[in-house]
Enzyme design. Structure first.
Site, PDB file in Angstrom:
ATOM      1  CG  ASP A  52      45.684  30.434   8.143  1.00 12.38           C
ATOM      2  OD1 ASP A  52      45.646  30.942   9.445  1.00 12.38           O
ATOM      3  OD2 ASP A  52      46.717  30.079   7.366  1.00 12.38           O
ATOM      4  CG  HIS A 103      40.788  32.228  12.584  1.00 11.75           C
ATOM      5  ND1 HIS A 103      41.601  31.722  11.747  1.00 11.75           N
ATOM      6  CD2 HIS A 103      39.787  33.398  11.996  1.00 11.75           C
ATOM      7  CE1 HIS A 103      41.678  32.876  10.714  1.00 11.75           C
ATOM      8  NE2 HIS A 103      40.410  33.603  10.798  1.00 11.75           N
TER       9      HIS A 103
END
Length: 422
Positions: free
Chosen positions: A397, A393
């Site tokens: 995204d 992450h």
């Protein structure tokens, strides 16, 4: 004059290995370039060849020792091996007699050491310590078992399969009547503990996966995929495909090409972090997780975006065979921008795969099963598969991850997209 056998160059940035297996024993003849030892590195097993022909003199390290590149592990004495060949190898220890209730289940170290090592005209067979122990414990004659390992060597699985076949083909012995009471059976619920040192490869796998969890911000997104179109395509073209290309048309090539579409549209999923920079790739090198005797390995199929379905299938099949035979090299494992792991072949329904650093994403495939789904307002039964995309992450995204997985799903459900680059 003795010739030293040194640890060869193992690969880029690899400086040490573990002695995993001796393929020859002191006193045995060896030809030039014939392997005498197998070393376990972080990723693959490497065989050490003899630099000259002669007789194995002595080992300077023990099984399981860590050795560095250039260090001496054995010495080869001058000679043609006539003396060693003239002495017959010790016969295998006799199997335990049927019905011998007093025989211990575990073979002694002395019995294991006395088993033959080198395959020769007298019927002796090359065996690792684990295989020797299995031979003694199960009472299998190693000369009657065909080895499936490299160069025809026996594996532990070969011995276990032979023992099962022997047990199923032999009728149960009829106990002779005796006025004396039968010996007391072993206690039910007996519990045993066995300690086995982790191989270097397993230690590295553990270290890398734990490091990935600690370093990356891991997250997994899921989707399900209707496999009807791919299954129908395989069924329609499998015979023609196999006849033309000499390989079966599998599911992996479909998912590899579907991943290429997604990675081209969402470059972050094909990128990686290097310090404070993001490195993007305009090519797709896919690491394909395959099972090897010492653990899971991930050889790299390079430039998948430029390959045909047949080329992908041939590359994966070649890596799978070489992984089972222990013939993968360090170069085969190097690089990779994305990973595909197929847990479905083992029956997994759903999982959260861990990324393969420094990569930023991994696609997990799972088993196909018929499930009721709604199609055009009607409930129908379709072959469905859960897909899982684990990603870092820090660089990817949620929107990008979900989009990439959705592109893969749509490409599998409508394979024509892969042909017209949609």
């Amino acid at each position: 004059m003795a010739t030293e056998v040194k640890v060869p160059t193992l690969g880029e940035s690899v400086t040490e290995a573990t002695v995993g297996e001796w393929l020859k024993q002191p006193g045995e003849a060896v030809a030039a370039d014939e392997p005498i030892a197998s070393l376990e590195t972080d990723k693959v097993a490497v065989e050490v060849p003899s630099p000259v022909a002669g007789i194995i003199g002595e080992f300077t390290v023990e099984l399981g020792d860590t050795v560095e590149v250039g260090s001496v592990i054995a010495r080869i004495e001058e000679g043609d091996g006539a003396a060693a060949k003239s002495s017959p190898a010790p016969a295998p220890a006799p199997a335990a007699a049927k019905g011998d209730a007093g025989k211990a289940d575990t073979a002694s170290e002395e019995e294991i050491a006395n088993l033959p090592d080198e395959k020769s005209g007298d019927g002796s067979v090359t065996m690792s310590p684990a295989v020797r122990r299995a031979v003694l414990e199960h009472g299998v004659d190693p000369t009657t078992v065909k080895g499936t390992g490299k160069d025809g060597r026996l594996t532990k699985e070969d011995v276990l399969n032979a023992a099962k076949a022997k047990g199923s083909s032999s009728p149960a012995p009829t106990p002779a009547p005796s006025p004396s009471p039968a010996p007391a059976p072993s206690a039910k619920g007996e519990r045993r503990v066995e300690r086995v040192k982790m191989t270097r490869m397993r230690q590295t796998i553990a270290k890398r996966l734990k490091g990935a969890q600690e370093e990356a911000a891991l997250l997994t997104t899921f989707n399900d995929c209707d496999m009807t179109a791919v299954i129908e395509a395989r069924e329609a073209y499998k015979d023609v495909f196999a006849k033309k290309h000499g390989i079966k048309l599998g599911f992996m090539s479909f998912f590899a090409k579907a991943a290429c579409l997604a990675l081209k549209d969402v470059p972050a999923v094909n990128a990686q972090i290097d310090g404070d920079e993001i490195v993007y790739h305009d090519f797709v090198d896919i690491s394909v997780a395959v099972s090897a005797p010492n653990g899971l390995v991930v050889p790299v199929v390079r430039s998948v975006d430029q390959m045909s379905f047949a080329e992908v299938e041939l590359a994966i099949a070649d890596y799978g065979k070489r992984a089972r035979d222990g013939e993968l090299t360090m170069e085969d494992m190097k690089g990779g921008t994305f990973t595909i792991s197929n847990g479905g072949v083992f029956g997994s329904l759903m999982s959260t795969p861990i990324i393969n650093p420094p990569q930023s994403a991994v696609l997990g495939l799972h088993r196909i099963e018929d499930r009721p789904v709604a199609v055009n307002g009607e409930v129908v039964v379709r072959p469905m598969m859960y897909l899982a995309l684990s990603y870092d992450h820090r660089i990817i995204d949620g929107r990008e991850a979900v989009t990439a997985l959705k592109i893969m799903k749509e490409a599998i459900e409508d394979p024509m997209r892969m042909l017209i680059d949609l």
